[in-house]
Scaffold this motif. Structure first.
Motif, PDB file in Angstrom:
ATOM      1  N   SER A  20       0.823  -1.207   0.000  1.00  0.00           N
ATOM      2  CA  SER A  20       0.000   0.000   0.000  1.00  0.00           C
ATOM      3  C   SER A  20       0.855   1.255   0.000  1.00  0.00           C
ATOM      4  O   SER A  20       2.037   1.218   0.314  1.00  0.00           O
ATOM      5  CB  SER A  20      -0.924   0.014   1.217  1.00  0.00           C
ATOM      6  OG  SER A  20      -0.170   0.218   2.392  1.00  0.00           O
ATOM      7  N   SER A  55      -3.861   3.758  -1.404  1.00  0.00           N
ATOM      8  CA  SER A  55      -3.877   3.051  -2.674  1.00  0.00           C
ATOM      9  C   SER A  55      -3.167   1.738  -2.407  1.00  0.00           C
ATOM     10  O   SER A  55      -2.120   1.716  -1.765  1.00  0.00           O
ATOM     11  CB  SER A  55      -3.125   3.870  -3.716  1.00  0.00           C
ATOM     12  OG  SER A  55      -3.047   3.184  -4.928  1.00  0.00           O
ATOM     13  N   LEU A  97      -2.318  -2.562  -3.621  1.00  0.00           N
ATOM     14  CA  LEU A  97      -2.282  -3.676  -4.550  1.00  0.00           C
ATOM     15  C   LEU A  97      -2.877  -4.881  -3.821  1.00  0.00           C
ATOM     16  O   LEU A  97      -2.354  -5.317  -2.807  1.00  0.00           O
ATOM     17  CB  LEU A  97      -0.835  -3.961  -4.951  1.00  0.00           C
ATOM     18  CG  LEU A  97      -0.594  -5.102  -5.923  1.00  0.00           C
ATOM     19  CD1 LEU A  97      -1.249  -4.806  -7.262  1.00  0.00           C
ATOM     20  CD2 LEU A  97       0.899  -5.302  -6.104  1.00  0.00           C
ATOM     21  N   GLN A 133      -8.373   3.522  -3.116  1.00  0.00           N
ATOM     22  CA  GLN A 133      -8.112   3.146  -4.503  1.00  0.00           C
ATOM     23  C   GLN A 133      -7.468   1.772  -4.556  1.00  0.00           C
ATOM     24  O   GLN A 133      -6.464   1.520  -3.895  1.00  0.00           O
ATOM     25  CB  GLN A 133      -7.183   4.162  -5.157  1.00  0.00           C
ATOM     26  CG  GLN A 133      -6.860   3.840  -6.595  1.00  0.00           C
ATOM     27  CD  GLN A 133      -5.962   4.893  -7.222  1.00  0.00           C
ATOM     28  OE1 GLN A 133      -5.610   5.877  -6.601  1.00  0.00           O
ATOM     29  NE2 GLN A 133      -5.587   4.668  -8.450  1.00  0.00           N
ATOM     30  N   VAL A 134      -8.061   0.900  -5.343  1.00  0.00           N
ATOM     31  CA  VAL A 134      -7.505  -0.427  -5.559  1.00  0.00           C
ATOM     32  C   VAL A 134      -6.761  -0.402  -6.883  1.00  0.00           C
ATOM     33  O   VAL A 134      -7.311   0.008  -7.903  1.00  0.00           O
ATOM     34  CB  VAL A 134      -8.616  -1.502  -5.622  1.00  0.00           C
ATOM     35  CG1 VAL A 134      -8.008  -2.876  -5.861  1.00  0.00           C
ATOM     36  CG2 VAL A 134      -9.436  -1.484  -4.353  1.00  0.00           C
ATOM     37  N   THR A 135      -5.513  -0.789  -6.872  1.00  0.00           N
ATOM     38  CA  THR A 135      -4.721  -0.807  -8.106  1.00  0.00           C
ATOM     39  C   THR A 135      -4.614  -2.235  -8.627  1.00  0.00           C
ATOM     40  O   THR A 135      -4.790  -3.188  -7.889  1.00  0.00           O
ATOM     41  CB  THR A 135      -3.314  -0.239  -7.871  1.00  0.00           C
ATOM     42  OG1 THR A 135      -2.667  -1.020  -6.868  1.00  0.00           O
ATOM     43  CG2 THR A 135      -3.375   1.207  -7.411  1.00  0.00           C
ATOM     44  N   GLN A 136      -4.328  -2.338  -9.880  1.00  0.00           N
ATOM     45  CA  GLN A 136      -4.197  -3.647 -10.513  1.00  0.00           C
ATOM     46  C   GLN A 136      -2.726  -3.969 -10.728  1.00  0.00           C
ATOM     47  O   GLN A 136      -1.918  -3.075 -10.933  1.00  0.00           O
ATOM     48  CB  GLN A 136      -4.913  -3.657 -11.865  1.00  0.00           C
ATOM     49  CG  GLN A 136      -6.396  -3.422 -11.749  1.00  0.00           C
ATOM     50  CD  GLN A 136      -7.104  -4.519 -10.984  1.00  0.00           C
ATOM     51  OE1 GLN A 136      -6.783  -5.693 -11.126  1.00  0.00           O
ATOM     52  NE2 GLN A 136      -8.064  -4.151 -10.149  1.00  0.00           N
ATOM     53  N   ASN A 166      -1.198  -5.277 -13.303  1.00  0.00           N
ATOM     54  CA  ASN A 166      -1.094  -5.615 -14.720  1.00  0.00           C
ATOM     55  C   ASN A 166       0.267  -5.172 -15.258  1.00  0.00           C
ATOM     56  O   ASN A 166       0.373  -4.260 -16.071  1.00  0.00           O
ATOM     57  CB  ASN A 166      -2.217  -4.947 -15.520  1.00  0.00           C
ATOM     58  CG  ASN A 166      -3.565  -5.481 -15.143  1.00  0.00           C
ATOM     59  OD1 ASN A 166      -3.680  -6.619 -14.717  1.00  0.00           O
ATOM     60  ND2 ASN A 166      -4.590  -4.677 -15.275  1.00  0.00           N
ATOM     61  N   TRP A 167       1.307  -5.791 -14.772  1.00  0.00           N
ATOM     62  CA  TRP A 167       2.653  -5.436 -15.195  1.00  0.00           C
ATOM     63  C   TRP A 167       2.924  -6.038 -16.566  1.00  0.00           C
ATOM     64  O   TRP A 167       2.602  -7.195 -16.810  1.00  0.00           O
ATOM     65  CB  TRP A 167       3.688  -5.957 -14.212  1.00  0.00           C
ATOM     66  CG  TRP A 167       3.452  -5.470 -12.821  1.00  0.00           C
ATOM     67  CD1 TRP A 167       2.926  -6.178 -11.794  1.00  0.00           C
ATOM     68  CD2 TRP A 167       3.690  -4.166 -12.332  1.00  0.00           C
ATOM     69  NE1 TRP A 167       2.834  -5.402 -10.678  1.00  0.00           N
ATOM     70  CE2 TRP A 167       3.298  -4.165 -10.977  1.00  0.00           C
ATOM     71  CE3 TRP A 167       4.193  -3.002 -12.886  1.00  0.00           C
ATOM     72  CZ2 TRP A 167       3.394  -3.042 -10.173  1.00  0.00           C
ATOM     73  CZ3 TRP A 167       4.288  -1.885 -12.090  1.00  0.00           C
ATOM     74  CH2 TRP A 167       3.899  -1.910 -10.759  1.00  0.00           C
TER      75      TRP A 167
END
Length: 150
Positions: free
Chosen positions: A87, A104, A106, A138-141, A143-144
């Motif tokens: 976070s 925010s 992950l 905020q939730v992040t993705q 997607n690397w």
């Protein structure tokens, strides 16, 4: 197990020696808080086995309705939730409170129907205080892009 400020007792080759045109500020910031040590500005947790974990900047403070709150303090609470992998907390201008904060993070292990934002607000309210509960989460993705060949 102990938490505190990360300080260095001996000089190293690449360490800062001053702040350009403000040596007094350098001394006050890095050498005065803990005489005889270089204060890095970071918080640290040391386990009973002697392992160190940086916990965040000690000088990263958000002022919410007159309450000074460290971002690392909120991140530590959020990171204890089983669904959070990592976070970060940032401040933003708030018309009523002066500043607001937005965690925010992950996620890991998210299940359908999870009310994670509400759970994190409640956790922060219980562990820190009601005023510390964020309005926004905020939730992040993760997607690397695949950077490995083949």
């Amino acid at each position: 197990d102990v938490s505190g400020a990360l300080c260095i007792s001996q000089a190293w080759p690449g360490m800062a020696r001053t702040i350009y045109k403000d040596h007094k500020r350098f001394l006050e910031t890095y050498l005065t808080p803990y005489p005889g040590f270089f204060f890095t500005g970071d918080g640290v947790y040391r386990t009973s086995e002697g392992y160190y974990q940086l916990t965040g900047r000690l000088d990263d403070i958000i002022n919410i309705s007159g309450h000074r709150l460290g971002t690392a303090e909120v991140e530590d609470v959020v990171n204890h939730h089983g669904a959070v992998a990592e976070s970060a907390v940032i401040g933003y201008p708030h018309k009523i409170k002066g500043e607001g904060k937005m965690p925010s993070f992950l996620p890991q292990n998210i299940f359908p129907g999870t009310t994670l934002a509400a759970e994190l607000r409640e956790l922060i309210s219980k562990k820190i205080a009601k005023y510390a509960a964020p309005e926004y989460v905020q939730v992040t993705q993760a997607n690397w892009p695949n950077t490995h060949p083949g």
